[in-house]
Design an enzyme around this catalytic site. Structure first.
Site, PDB file in Angstrom:
ATOM      1  N   LYS A 209     -12.860  -3.011   2.791  1.00  0.00           N
ATOM      2  CA  LYS A 209     -12.341  -2.701   1.463  1.00  0.00           C
ATOM      3  C   LYS A 209     -11.787  -3.985   0.875  1.00  0.00           C
ATOM      4  O   LYS A 209     -11.229  -4.819   1.597  1.00  0.00           O
ATOM      5  CB  LYS A 209     -11.220  -1.664   1.552  1.00  0.00           C
ATOM      6  N   GLU A 254       4.782   2.181  -6.618  1.00  0.00           N
ATOM      7  CA  GLU A 254       4.618   1.991  -5.174  1.00  0.00           C
ATOM      8  C   GLU A 254       5.824   1.274  -4.576  1.00  0.00           C
ATOM      9  O   GLU A 254       6.102   0.118  -4.911  1.00  0.00           O
ATOM     10  CB  GLU A 254       3.347   1.189  -4.890  1.00  0.00           C
ATOM     11  N   GLU A 311     -10.203   5.035   0.615  1.00  0.00           N
ATOM     12  CA  GLU A 311      -9.343   3.960   0.139  1.00  0.00           C
ATOM     13  C   GLU A 311      -7.898   4.200   0.569  1.00  0.00           C
ATOM     14  O   GLU A 311      -7.194   3.277   1.004  1.00  0.00           O
ATOM     15  CB  GLU A 311      -9.434   3.869  -1.389  1.00  0.00           C
ATOM     16  N   GLU A 448     -11.172   2.383 -14.631  1.00  0.00           N
ATOM     17  CA  GLU A 448      -9.891   2.556 -13.942  1.00  0.00           C
ATOM     18  C   GLU A 448      -8.902   1.458 -14.330  1.00  0.00           C
ATOM     19  O   GLU A 448      -7.716   1.726 -14.537  1.00  0.00           O
ATOM     20  CB  GLU A 448     -10.095   2.563 -12.430  1.00  0.00           C
TER      21      GLU A 448
END
Length: 464
Positions: A209, A254, A311, A448
């Site tokens: 990733k 986050e 993900e 996105e």
């Protein structure tokens, strides 16, 4: 490289009356670069002025040792400080705010700053902290653009709380005029090409990733007011942590790590789906604090396709592995929950454990950075791919941002949904990215990033 001067600080925290909006306390003529913030749903910390900084005059303290250098500076500052704390809550006493570059080689290395004044409130209690450098020869006292120290109470030798706070409502300013968005390092039509290159690296087995980000430049005809940007972010994105450090301003959902009284917590976000609502609501559901346990979330079926789950699993695993050496009884929920924001849904997982060593919150943030949520897996290979494909220096975007106190406790988020204010405050670099895995679609990834840029477009008064 210039070495930062070690200050001798005098600190005093006094109780103060709570206010409806912490941002109302910022003085109207405050230097935008000196404003610091860590606010969520009306609680948190704001500050202004500069008593001390680990950053240097030549652009910061970069390199792979940037965290260790700042941590040692902070230990030395704490050891030499005189502190009177009459409130004794998280965020009182001697506090530093910090932000650090994503990449070791970035010239914007980052570091810690100590404001002259900090105002905070939580659970109905409020306080104000005054900080002054006792050594008039330090660089902090001669730094251009920083206001003079707050007036002191001769009887106590420290600023008096009522004199430090402007009356609520004074900090009003006009929005910047003529803001226009300009392409950054990679223009939007070219972004799918970058994503395809990332997918090719995954197919070749270089990485599992990789997180790729792009920038947009907001240019203004008048200085952009930090207070306006913070207020709009806090009003619309109350469930996030609205932050500001050294001109880096944003609202991150986050929490990289929180350390408080020996308890370690982290909120991992990875996997994003655009909300199927037009227009998006300005107020969403209240979100629990990190200490609240997970409960089954029926909305997972709306957002949990294979790509998003893959993900997310990469990101959770990377955080759990980094925290494990520093924690006992690490708790990692088996499934994520859905974090609802006005523009998007995120898959989220809250990890917690008991601290098993003497690592500070900054030490833990350094151990966690970069997580798979902002870099990729494996991290070293993903970082190389990022450097080769993005075509820009991220600066402090996607790096740790937050605060710590004299005991080492504190909060550190990831600098997402943010912008970096220029030195003259007439432009701001905005950033957005996304995790790329084998199943990613280049056009969807471009969409996105546009959704994620909506937060800062709104903050600049450009709508959502």
């Amino acid at each position: 490289m210039t070495v930062p001067v070690l200050p001798r600080l005098r600190v005093r925290t006094l109780a103060a009356p709570p206010v409806p909006d912490l941002f109302d306390l910022l003085p109207p003529d405050v230097d935008a670069a000196s404003v610091v913030s860590w606010v969520r749903e009306g609680s948190g910390l704001i500050g202004w002025g500069r008593a001390a900084s680990s950053r240097t005059a030549d652009g910061g303290r970069g390199g792979p040792d940037r965290f260790a250098t700042a941590a040692q500076w902070w230990r030395d500052v704490v050891a030499g400080a005189e502190v009177v704390d009459e409130v004794d809550l998280p965020g009182t006493g001697l506090v530093a705010f910090g932000s650090f570059a994503f990449a070791p080689g970035s010239p914007d290395g980052g570091g810690l700053v100590v404001p002259r004044v900090i105002a905070g409130q939580h659970d109905g209690k409020a306080w104000v902290t005054s900080i002054e450098d006792l050594d008039l020869s330090t660089a902090a006292d001669t730094e251009p653009g920083v206001s003079d120290p707050a007036p002191t109470d001769p009887a106590e030798g420290a600023p008096a709380a009522p004199d430090l706070l402007p009356a609520p409502g004074e900090a009003q300013s006009e929005p910047a005029r003529g803001i226009r968005l300009l392409p950054g390092a990679v223009a939007p039509p070219d972004w799918p090409r970058v994503i395809r290159a990332g997918i090719a690296r995954i197919a070749a087995g270089e990485v599992d990733k990789v997180v790729l980000a792009r920038d947009v430049v907001a240019a203004a005809d008048a200085p952009i007011e930090t207070v306006d940007v913070l207020r709009r972010l806090a009003d619309r994105y109350g469930a996030t942590w609205t932050f500001a450090v050294d001109g880096l301003v944003g609202a991150t959902p986050e929490m990289l790590v929180r350390l408080q009284h020996g308890r370690v917590r982290s909120r991992v976000l990875a996997g994003t789906v655009r909300r199927d609502r037009t227009p998006a609501p300005s107020v969403t559901e209240a979100h629990p604090e990190l200490e609240d346990a997970h409960t089954p979330d029926p909305r997972l079926r709306f957002v949990s396709d294979a790509k998003e789950l893959e993900e997310h699993q990469f990101a959770v695993r990377s955080v759990a592995e980094a925290l494990a050496p520093h924690c006992a009884a690490l708790e990692v929920p088996e499934e994520p929950f859905v974090l609802e924001l006005p523009d998007v849904y995120h898959l989220a997982t809250d990890i917690s454990g008991e601290a098993s060593d003497d690592a500070t919150s900054l030490d833990l943030a350094a151990a966690l950075h970069p997580s798979a949520a902002v870099c990729g897996t494996p991290s070293e290979a993903a970082a190389r791919v990022i450097a080769e494909l993005e075509g820009m220096d991220r600066g402090r975007y996607a790096g740790p941002v937050g605060w710590l106190d004299a005991s080492g406790d504190g909060d550190w988020g990831i600098a997402l949904r943010c912008g970096q204010l220029s030195a003259d405050a007439r432009s701001m670099r905005l950033f957005a990215g996304g995790g790329i895995v084998a199943a990613s679609d280049p056009e969807s990834e471009l969409a996105e990033t546009e959704v994620k840029l909506a937060a800062m477009r709104h903050a600049l008064g450009l709508g959502s």
